[in-house]
Enzyme design. Structure first.
Site, mmCIF file in Angstrom:
data_model
loop_
_atom_site.group_PDB
_atom_site.id
_atom_site.type_symbol
_atom_site.label_atom_id
_atom_site.label_comp_id
_atom_site.label_asym_id
_atom_site.label_seq_id
_atom_site.Cartn_x
_atom_site.Cartn_y
_atom_site.Cartn_z
ATOM 1 N N HIS A 174 0.879 -1.170 0.000
ATOM 2 C CA HIS A 174 0.000 0.000 0.000
ATOM 3 C C HIS A 174 0.922 1.227 0.000
ATOM 4 O O HIS A 174 2.007 1.187 0.579
ATOM 5 C CB HIS A 174 -0.827 -0.049 1.284
ATOM 6 C CG HIS A 174 -1.901 0.985 1.399
ATOM 7 N ND1 HIS A 174 -1.631 2.295 1.694
ATOM 8 C CD2 HIS A 174 -3.249 0.886 1.279
ATOM 9 C CE1 HIS A 174 -2.778 2.965 1.752
ATOM 10 N NE2 HIS A 174 -3.774 2.134 1.505
ATOM 11 N N CYS A 202 -4.662 2.332 -3.707
ATOM 12 C CA CYS A 202 -3.400 2.808 -3.126
ATOM 13 C C CYS A 202 -2.265 1.812 -3.324
ATOM 14 O O CYS A 202 -1.388 1.672 -2.471
ATOM 15 C CB CYS A 202 -3.550 3.133 -1.634
ATOM 16 S SG CYS A 202 -4.782 4.375 -1.293
ATOM 17 N N GLN A 260 -4.384 -5.209 7.252
ATOM 18 C CA GLN A 260 -5.363 -6.184 6.760
ATOM 19 C C GLN A 260 -5.216 -7.545 7.429
ATOM 20 O O GLN A 260 -5.825 -8.508 6.979
ATOM 21 C CB GLN A 260 -5.245 -6.326 5.224
ATOM 22 C CG GLN A 260 -5.470 -5.031 4.465
ATOM 23 C CD GLN A 260 -6.835 -4.401 4.741
ATOM 24 O OE1 GLN A 260 -7.774 -5.063 5.210
ATOM 25 N NE2 GLN A 260 -6.953 -3.108 4.491
ATOM 26 N N ASP A 300 3.211 -4.050 8.144
ATOM 27 C CA ASP A 300 1.946 -3.351 7.929
ATOM 28 C C ASP A 300 0.834 -4.386 8.126
ATOM 29 O O ASP A 300 0.610 -5.247 7.272
ATOM 30 C CB ASP A 300 1.922 -2.762 6.512
ATOM 31 C CG ASP A 300 0.590 -2.108 6.179
ATOM 32 O OD1 ASP A 300 -0.363 -2.246 6.973
ATOM 33 O OD2 ASP A 300 0.501 -1.466 5.115
ATOM 34 N N LYS A 348 -10.556 -0.057 10.313
ATOM 35 C CA LYS A 348 -10.670 -1.256 9.487
ATOM 36 C C LYS A 348 -11.057 -2.466 10.332
ATOM 37 O O LYS A 348 -11.152 -3.571 9.832
ATOM 38 C CB LYS A 348 -9.346 -1.527 8.774
ATOM 39 C CG LYS A 348 -8.976 -0.457 7.755
ATOM 40 C CD LYS A 348 -7.662 -0.781 7.084
ATOM 41 C CE LYS A 348 -7.115 0.379 6.288
ATOM 42 N NZ LYS A 348 -7.867 0.649 5.060
HETATM 43 C C1 LIG Z 1 -2.408 -2.639 3.716
HETATM 44 C C2 LIG Z 1 -2.722 -1.245 4.125
HETATM 45 N N1 LIG Z 1 -1.754 -0.465 4.633
HETATM 46 C C3 LIG Z 1 -1.983 0.786 5.034
HETATM 47 C C4 LIG Z 1 -3.234 1.351 4.950
HETATM 48 C C5 LIG Z 1 -3.424 2.763 5.420
HETATM 49 O O1 LIG Z 1 -4.306 2.812 6.481
HETATM 50 P P1 LIG Z 1 -4.901 4.214 6.973
HETATM 51 O O2 LIG Z 1 -5.409 4.892 5.740
HETATM 52 O O3 LIG Z 1 -5.989 3.831 7.910
HETATM 53 O O4 LIG Z 1 -3.807 4.964 7.639
HETATM 54 C C6 LIG Z 1 -4.279 0.579 4.421
HETATM 55 C C7 LIG Z 1 -5.641 1.116 4.249
HETATM 56 O O5 LIG Z 1 -5.942 2.074 3.581
HETATM 57 C C8 LIG Z 1 -4.016 -0.741 4.009
HETATM 58 O O6 LIG Z 1 -4.979 -1.515 3.504
#
Ligand SMILES: Cc1ncc(COP(=O)(O)O)c(C=O)c1O
Lengths: 145, 429
Positions: free
Chosen positions: B141, B384, B221, B218, B244
């Protein structure tokens, strides 16, 4: 699918499958590359001029049916227009697109862009329709004097 | 953590329907919500917990000595304890952040500060110099890619990445070549937000350890969808987001090994993270306060703790089993539609409850429009993860993602609408 049907007029579906003026040509007088950051769609629009008049618009890019059709429609509308005229047509198209369905594109001035009229009710899709027109506008603004 | 042989039975239809009654938004007429990977919906219990705190106990935490402030601080720290226990951590290893993006930027920023000479001798191990390497993967991401790009540009370190194969699986043969003595940081996601595949954490951690590299996971998910235990994973730092996992927006967490957190210099600085401040310089508190400058999102933290209790009530083994079933149904159904290309693991292979796909010759925006017309909310675009999409040869995809409250019936309605979309755009004509 009535709503979707009004968005995707036959002309739009047809142009998305059989685009017009797609593919860049050497010797453009101005060009601009635009990206829609939410979906990564891209378009490059070239202006080929005879002095103050648009001779041809060429474009290339990848995107949804709306943005692809919109590029073809723009490319068919622009030839023969003066640069000032093109600028004002772009402004008119933007007004229609931002109207949330209240203003239909004017057929006399915007030609086949009337087929994109339904887009203005779908705020998430207005950017798709605008992308090539924004590129043309940007090309106009940055045209080598 | 295996998804192929769930340790618990999946949720029955009746159980899912009962859970759904807790979610006010899911009562919305005609809606099939399949965008939980982007953000999940919240149960009444989470909303109520936030309201109860605001109505009865809200005050500035870790500041002030009145009774109300003491109570609020207690609630806030209890919430931290609940979230810590949920991931197998100690309380003082959980740092509140506004979300995963903030957590990952905190880590990259703190390493940047260490590289600029901050943090004294303890921070030496984090210092990046020219010739050092930061390694990520091609499926990250943007939140786990862009901060590392910036860090590399600031420090002169080199950013490298582990590529994926045509199915989006990490090339572990390449990983073994790329992670080496120059690797100082290895940052990767546990579960891909596009493909739903679970990455081989143990193998990646082993590679990093062999070369003394810091590991950053990270877990956006995975924490919401799988039983999760920081101790068995063996990574050094973990980031995730509350919104999430049935919780509020504006709250998330960074977990770090105590010795790692306490050796990292701060990133955001200001109030509540210091011991002594003079006009010239300041001394900093140990973790987690060292990283919690400024007034914290208190009611959000309390909401997140309630979300955790809700998930614990269902049981994470059962959440995972339910998601595996939803993921299978999505993958099998999509794979059976002519003109649809399923991204990521083949049907039957382990995945969480999500599936991304492309329709030949039809842009994801157009697919999503037809689905939206049918009341089905999915994500269209690059989610993203532009580099991953580019690698898979597409600019955009459509992603359907479920959660504990997703029914088989919803998956079927989504699949029917997808068939309609394929027909509408004439792929099968
Ligand atoms: C795998 C992953 N990493 C990072 C993020 C970023 O999370 P957030 O936008 O809640 O900071 C997300 C979600 O958008 C994600 O799915």
């Amino acid at each position: 699918m009535s709503g979707t049907g009004s968005l995707y007029q036959e002309l739009i579906l047809d142009l998305s499958r059989h685009p017009r003026a797609k593919g860049l040509h050497d010797g453009a007088d101005a060009s601009s590359h635009q990206v829609n950051p939410t979906c990564g769609d891209e378009v490059t629009v070239q202006l080929h001029l005879d002095g103050d008049v648009v001779r041809a618009v060429r474009w290339d890019g990848e995107g949804c049916a709306i943005s692809q059709a919109s590029a073809s429609i723009l490319a068919e509308l622009a030839p023969g227009l003066t640069l000032d005229d093109l600028g004002s047509r772009i402004a008119l198209f933007r007004t229609a697109m931002r109207s949330k369905g209240r203003i239909e594109p004017d057929e006399e001035l915007l030609g086949d862009a009337v087929a994109l009229g339904g887009v203005s009710k779908y705020t998430a899709r207005v950017k798709c329709a605008m992308l090539p027109w924004v590129a043309a506008e940007d090309a106009l603004a940055h045209r080598a004097a | 953590m295996t998804l192929t042989a769930p340790a618990a039975p999946a949720l029955s239809t009746d159980e899912v329907l009962a859970l759904r009654r807790d979610f006010p938004l899911l009562q919305r007429e005609g809606l099939v919500y399949l965008d939980s990977t982007a953000t999940s919906q919240r149960p009444r219990q989470v909303l109520d917990a936030e309201v109860a705190y605001v109505e009865h106990e809200h005050a500035a935490v870790h500041r002030g000595a009145h009774t109300l402030a003491a109570e609020a601080t207690e609630r806030f720290e209890e919430a931290r304890g609940t979230v810590a226990a949920f991931i197998g951590a100690d309380d003082d290893e959980v740092v509140w952040t506004s979300g995963a993006t903030a957590a990952l930027n905190l880590v990259a920023g703190a390493i940047g500060n260490a590289s600029a000479g901050r943090g004294g001798a303890e921070a030496d191990r984090f210092r990046l110099r020219e010739g050092d390497e930061v390694v990520v993967t091609e499926l990250e991401h943007h939140a786990d890619l862009v901060p590392w790009q910036e860090l590399a540009l600031r420090t002169g370190a080199t950013l490298r990445w582990i590529p994926v194969d045509d199915d989006g699986a990490l090339r572990m043969d390449e990983a073994a070549r790329i992670v080496g003595p120059r690797t100082r940081v290895l940052a990767f996601s546990h579960v891909s937000n596009v493909l739903g595949a679970v990455n081989p954490v143990a193998d990646l951690v082993a590679l990093a350890r062999e070369h003394g590299a810091l590991t950053v996971l990270d877990a956006c998910q995975s924490v919401p969808h799988l039983p999760f235990d920081v101790r068995t994973l063996g990574v050094d730092l973990v980031a995730f987001s509350g919104h999430k996992m049935l919780g509020p927006t504006g709250i998330g967490a960074l977990w770090g090994r105590r010795e790692v957190l306490n050796a990292l210099p701060p990133f955001l600085t200001g109030g509540s993270m210091i011991t002594t401040v003079t006009m010239e310089r300041s001394e900093y508190l140990p973790a987690p306060q060292r990283f919690e400058a400024g007034t914290q999102p208190t009611s959000q933290a309390i909401g997140l703790a309630e979300a955790v209790r809700y998930l614990q009530g269902v049981g994470m083994e059962r959440v995972a089993a339910h998601e595996a079933a939803i993921g299978d149904r999505l993958a099998e159904g999509l794979d059976a539609i002519d003109g649809v290309r399923l991204l990521g693991p083949r049907p039957g292979a382990p995945r969480v409850g999500l599936a991304s796909f492309v329709v030949d010759g039809v842009h994801a925006h157009d697919v999503g429009q037809v689905l939206d017309e049918a009341g089905v909310a999915v994500r269209v675009g690059h989610h993203c993860a532009q580099p991953l999409h580019r690698r898979l040869g597409v600019t955009a995809s459509t992603r359907a993602s479920g959660y504990v409250y997703t029914t088989e019936d919803e998956v079927d309605r989504f699949l029917e609408a997808t068939v309609q979309a394929v027909r509408f755009f004439g792929v099968r004509s």
